[in-house]
Design an enzyme around this catalytic site. Sequence first.
Site, PDB file in Angstrom:
ATOM      1  N   GLY A 182      63.302  -8.116 -12.081  1.00  0.00           N
ATOM      2  CA  GLY A 182      63.676  -8.944 -13.301  1.00  0.00           C
ATOM      3  C   GLY A 182      62.808  -9.465 -14.218  1.00  0.00           C
ATOM      4  N   ASN A 183      63.302 -10.317 -15.247  1.00  0.00           N
ATOM      5  CA  ASN A 183      62.500 -10.884 -16.149  1.00  0.00           C
ATOM      6  C   ASN A 183      62.803 -12.255 -16.394  1.00  0.00           C
ATOM      7  OD1 ASN A 183      63.613 -10.960 -18.722  1.00  0.00           O
ATOM      8  ND2 ASN A 183      63.571  -8.695 -18.309  1.00  0.00           N
TER       9      ASN A 183
END
Length: 200
Positions: A17-18
């Site tokens: 993810g980020n």
Amino acid sequence: VTAGGTRAPIDPVRFIGNRSSGRMGIALAAAAARRGAEVTLIAANVSLPEPAGVRRVDVETAAQLAAAAEAEFPETDVLLMAAAPADFRAAAVNDGKLARRDGLELRLEPTEDILASLAAVKTGSQTVVGFAAEHGGDAIGRARSKRSRKSADMIVLNDVSDPAIGFESADNAVTLIDSEGEIEVPIAAVALGATVIEKH
Ligand code: CTP
């Protein structure tokens, strides 16, 4: 308006993810709704509530975000592409949960550039705005070339090397870049809008 960060699954319980929280996209959706726009928020893993009066479509992966944005685009006047779609996804997603003892080697493949694909098919009456989170250096130069490379009408540049205005911070300062030049927008709170509070 797209907001948040997509997840690229590795197995049923893990993802890459980020750090995008979705705050910027939600603030933009709230501001657009206040100005009378009919707003659809395509939210990628956003835990914040959507502003009142905004239609919300939840997505998880970059492919789902691409599909949702493509479906909405023909009826869209202005696309604000504030989401952070993953640039890479696992080339193969494991069906079962991977065990630590087996080790893990990941092969990644690039995802579709949603902004560039939609900007490439936009009509003269549609406006496409991209966002660039750049980390120091010649941020303006990189954002300018990003705008022309992706054929966006405007790029909103956010220098994430400054923690006061970086990821997950409540304040932001940006530079708006279009074909005519730049406008600096000084630091201000990212107002999620009275509309958010009214809802609860
Ligand atoms: N974007 C997109 N689809 C992707 C990745 C990014 O539509 N797969 C959009 C983001 O929503 C944002 C802009 O493109 O509006 C940000 O571009 P960025 O990721 O910074 O550009 P890159 O193409 O990754 O350029 P570079 O890696 O060279 O910085």
